[in-house]
Design a protein around this motif. Sequence first.
Motif, mmCIF file in Angstrom:
data_model
loop_
_atom_site.group_PDB
_atom_site.id
_atom_site.type_symbol
_atom_site.label_atom_id
_atom_site.label_comp_id
_atom_site.label_asym_id
_atom_site.label_seq_id
_atom_site.Cartn_x
_atom_site.Cartn_y
_atom_site.Cartn_z
ATOM 1 N N VAL A 45 0.898 -1.423 0.001
ATOM 2 C CA VAL A 45 0.052 -0.066 0.008
ATOM 3 C C VAL A 45 0.749 1.392 -0.168
ATOM 4 C CG1 VAL A 45 -1.920 1.143 1.301
ATOM 5 C CG2 VAL A 45 -1.525 -1.122 1.388
ATOM 6 N N MET A 46 0.733 1.795 -1.104
ATOM 7 C CA MET A 46 1.721 3.017 -1.239
ATOM 8 C C MET A 46 0.859 4.391 -0.907
ATOM 9 S SD MET A 46 4.584 1.395 -2.049
ATOM 10 C CE MET A 46 5.596 2.803 -2.518
ATOM 11 N N ALA A 47 0.305 4.481 0.325
ATOM 12 C CA ALA A 47 -0.764 5.394 0.721
ATOM 13 C C ALA A 47 -0.647 5.494 2.076
ATOM 14 C CB ALA A 47 -2.110 5.099 0.037
ATOM 15 N N ILE A 48 -1.509 6.480 2.520
ATOM 16 C CA ILE A 48 -1.600 6.905 3.964
ATOM 17 C C ILE A 48 -3.358 6.689 4.062
ATOM 18 C CG2 ILE A 48 0.023 8.509 4.603
ATOM 19 C CD1 ILE A 48 -2.107 10.581 4.077
ATOM 20 N N PRO A 49 -3.751 5.991 5.333
ATOM 21 C CA PRO A 49 -5.118 5.484 5.369
ATOM 22 C C PRO A 49 -6.196 6.434 4.996
ATOM 23 C CG PRO A 49 -3.769 4.987 7.421
ATOM 24 C CD PRO A 49 -2.687 5.823 6.617
ATOM 25 N N SER A 50 -5.992 7.601 5.038
ATOM 26 C CA SER A 50 -6.946 8.786 4.646
ATOM 27 C C SER A 50 -7.153 8.763 3.213
ATOM 28 C CB SER A 50 -6.769 10.201 5.173
ATOM 29 O OG SER A 50 -5.686 10.521 4.591
ATOM 30 N N THR A 51 -6.364 8.209 2.358
ATOM 31 C CA THR A 51 -6.414 8.319 0.789
ATOM 32 C C THR A 51 -7.011 6.935 0.350
ATOM 33 O OG1 THR A 51 -4.095 7.552 0.449
ATOM 34 C CG2 THR A 51 -4.766 10.038 0.576
ATOM 35 N N GLY B 218 -9.323 4.506 -1.072
ATOM 36 C CA GLY B 218 -10.694 4.526 -1.562
ATOM 37 C C GLY B 218 -10.681 5.482 -2.784
ATOM 38 N N THR B 219 -9.495 6.378 -2.824
ATOM 39 C CA THR B 219 -9.474 7.374 -3.857
ATOM 40 C C THR B 219 -8.260 6.867 -4.663
ATOM 41 O OG1 THR B 219 -7.697 8.773 -2.938
ATOM 42 C CG2 THR B 219 -10.001 8.930 -2.013
ATOM 43 N N GLU B 220 -8.322 7.732 -6.100
ATOM 44 C CA GLU B 220 -7.092 7.369 -7.034
ATOM 45 C C GLU B 220 -5.840 7.799 -6.405
ATOM 46 O OE1 GLU B 220 -8.150 9.680 -10.597
ATOM 47 O OE2 GLU B 220 -9.898 8.544 -11.061
ATOM 48 N N GLU B 221 -5.690 8.572 -5.411
ATOM 49 C CA GLU B 221 -4.382 8.755 -5.010
ATOM 50 C C GLU B 221 -3.891 7.835 -4.289
ATOM 51 O OE1 GLU B 221 -2.496 12.139 -1.754
ATOM 52 O OE2 GLU B 221 -4.719 12.342 -2.309
ATOM 53 N N ALA B 222 -4.467 6.741 -3.878
ATOM 54 C CA ALA B 222 -3.866 5.713 -3.240
ATOM 55 C C ALA B 222 -3.477 4.516 -4.259
ATOM 56 C CB ALA B 222 -4.908 4.926 -2.147
ATOM 57 N N VAL B 223 -2.240 4.271 -4.127
ATOM 58 C CA VAL B 223 -1.661 3.432 -5.059
ATOM 59 C C VAL B 223 -1.229 1.951 -4.496
ATOM 60 C CG1 VAL B 223 0.367 2.820 -6.630
ATOM 61 C CG2 VAL B 223 -0.439 5.257 -6.441
ATOM 62 N N ILE B 224 -2.219 0.990 -4.899
ATOM 63 C CA ILE B 224 -1.827 -0.484 -4.278
ATOM 64 C C ILE B 224 -1.014 -1.080 -5.443
ATOM 65 C CG2 ILE B 224 -3.126 -2.223 -2.947
ATOM 66 C CD1 ILE B 224 -3.641 0.720 -2.021
ATOM 67 N N LEU B 225 -0.115 -1.698 -4.870
ATOM 68 C CA LEU B 225 0.740 -2.533 -6.070
ATOM 69 C C LEU B 225 0.369 -4.129 -5.425
ATOM 70 C CD1 LEU B 225 4.020 -0.709 -5.639
ATOM 71 C CD2 LEU B 225 2.453 -0.311 -7.071
ATOM 72 N N HIS B 226 0.430 -4.981 -6.496
ATOM 73 C CA HIS B 226 0.254 -6.430 -6.359
ATOM 74 C C HIS B 226 1.245 -7.155 -7.056
ATOM 75 C CE1 HIS B 226 -3.741 -5.763 -4.455
ATOM 76 N NE2 HIS B 226 -3.849 -4.602 -5.294
ATOM 77 N N SER B 227 1.588 -8.245 -6.510
ATOM 78 C CA SER B 227 2.339 -9.190 -7.354
ATOM 79 C C SER B 227 2.281 -10.725 -7.331
ATOM 80 C CB SER B 227 3.880 -8.912 -6.951
ATOM 81 O OG SER B 227 4.233 -9.171 -5.810
ATOM 82 N N GLY B 228 2.126 -11.523 -8.195
ATOM 83 C CA GLY B 228 1.803 -12.859 -7.963
ATOM 84 C C GLY B 228 1.023 -13.188 -9.404
ATOM 85 N N PRO B 229 0.248 -14.383 -9.259
ATOM 86 C CA PRO B 229 -0.301 -14.766 -10.923
ATOM 87 C C PRO B 229 -1.212 -13.871 -11.253
ATOM 88 C CG PRO B 229 -0.113 -16.609 -8.959
ATOM 89 C CD PRO B 229 0.171 -15.324 -8.316
ATOM 90 N N GLN B 230 -1.076 -13.504 -12.465
ATOM 91 C CA GLN B 230 -1.926 -12.393 -13.116
ATOM 92 C C GLN B 230 -3.658 -12.843 -13.165
ATOM 93 O OE1 GLN B 230 -0.257 -10.391 -16.639
ATOM 94 N NE2 GLN B 230 -2.248 -9.131 -16.932
ATOM 95 N N ALA B 231 -3.572 -14.029 -13.221
ATOM 96 C CA ALA B 231 -4.919 -14.703 -13.520
ATOM 97 C C ALA B 231 -5.643 -14.229 -12.235
ATOM 98 C CB ALA B 231 -5.094 -16.152 -13.998
ATOM 99 N N ASP B 232 -4.947 -14.534 -11.041
ATOM 100 C CA ASP B 232 -5.585 -14.347 -9.884
ATOM 101 C C ASP B 232 -5.771 -12.790 -9.495
ATOM 102 O OD1 ASP B 232 -5.614 -16.959 -9.170
ATOM 103 O OD2 ASP B 232 -3.703 -16.779 -8.158
ATOM 104 N N PHE B 233 -4.900 -11.813 -10.035
ATOM 105 C CA PHE B 233 -5.299 -10.551 -9.938
ATOM 106 C C PHE B 233 -6.337 -10.052 -10.836
ATOM 107 C CE2 PHE B 233 -4.401 -6.288 -11.784
ATOM 108 C CZ PHE B 233 -4.466 -5.481 -10.516
ATOM 109 N N GLU B 234 -6.576 -10.527 -11.916
ATOM 110 C CA GLU B 234 -7.298 -10.203 -12.998
ATOM 111 C C GLU B 234 -8.807 -10.586 -12.437
ATOM 112 O OE1 GLU B 234 -7.047 -8.110 -14.958
ATOM 113 O OE2 GLU B 234 -4.961 -8.085 -15.415
ATOM 114 N N ALA B 235 -8.878 -11.870 -11.565
ATOM 115 C CA ALA B 235 -10.206 -12.225 -11.296
ATOM 116 C C ALA B 235 -10.672 -11.378 -10.159
ATOM 117 C CB ALA B 235 -10.026 -13.686 -10.626
ATOM 118 N N HIS B 236 -9.891 -10.351 -9.462
ATOM 119 C CA HIS B 236 -10.377 -9.622 -8.611
ATOM 120 C C HIS B 236 -10.029 -8.135 -8.639
ATOM 121 C CE1 HIS B 236 -11.509 -13.246 -6.002
ATOM 122 N NE2 HIS B 236 -10.458 -13.650 -6.325
ATOM 123 N N ARG B 237 -9.714 -7.841 -9.783
ATOM 124 C CA ARG B 237 -9.381 -6.523 -10.429
ATOM 125 C C ARG B 237 -10.385 -5.522 -9.932
ATOM 126 N NH1 ARG B 237 -5.834 -3.176 -14.025
ATOM 127 N NH2 ARG B 237 -4.974 -4.975 -14.776
#
Length: 293
Positions: A121-127, A129-148
């Motif tokens: 989570v590249m963000a502070i709690p107050s952000t 739910g907004t576009e300002e919050a950047v959330i990075l993910h790594s692992g199988p792409q299919a699993d990410f796409e299933a819940h994107r």
Amino acid sequence: MNSTDSPVTVIGLGLMGQALAGAFLKAGHPTTVWNRTAAKAGQLVSQGARLAPTLCTALAPGSLTIVCVTDYSAVRELLGADDVDLDGTTLVNLTSGSSAQARETAEWAERRGARYLDGAVMAIPSTIGTEEAVILHSGPQADFEAHRSTLGALGTVTHLGADHGLASLYDVAGLTMMWSVLNAWLQGTALLRTAGVDAATYAPFAQQLATGVAAWLPGYAQQIDNNSFPAEVAALETEARTMEHLIEESEALGVNAELPRLIKAMADRAIAAGHGAEQYPVLIGEFSRPQTN
């Protein structure tokens, strides 16, 4: 699993965990929460969250479970209990840790039947739910796409690659950028305060400089990737003379010079190795070198 009413479970209700669960609720996702200290769920329950009485009841086959706790040891301690069944769940671990821990935890979770994505989570709690919050993910792409779509309730989500350790590596790379910019600003602020210039006056000038330097990064990145460092702006030996000026000025004004001395020492080693006529990014060799005592 891409509908706006897909269920989510959030494990860990510190400030960040509460913000994550709140964002899912706001986006319309049925949200189950669990925390060792159940009282932390009070506000979320009032907003519509379901408080699971136990960790094992918080999990369900096929469910999406977000984990945000103290560290990776806590993740494995909690989810490794005998009564916890991970088979068929998708775990998205947003706990901070190292790339090695991420990879080890991925293997551990997969052995227990779970699908696993690591995240940062590249963000502070107050952000959250907004576009300002950047959330990075790594692992199988299919699993990410299933819940994107569901994960998108948290902010701007990005998939970095199949290597589970990438999110953690990007996290610490981002931290070094943050601290380096702040440390450089503090050094400059300390210098200017000796002449009566306050931090608020210097800040806009420093911000302009930081933005300008950031624009150099793509070109410098190309030099690093090509392993070719022509001095298009300035040679490293010229930069080193400027570093010496900064050190002398700091010491003359009674300002700590440890930071510029550290960078100057790295530049001196690169120059001694024959790189003085090349451009600043040639210092990647020094940054890539293991520390020696």
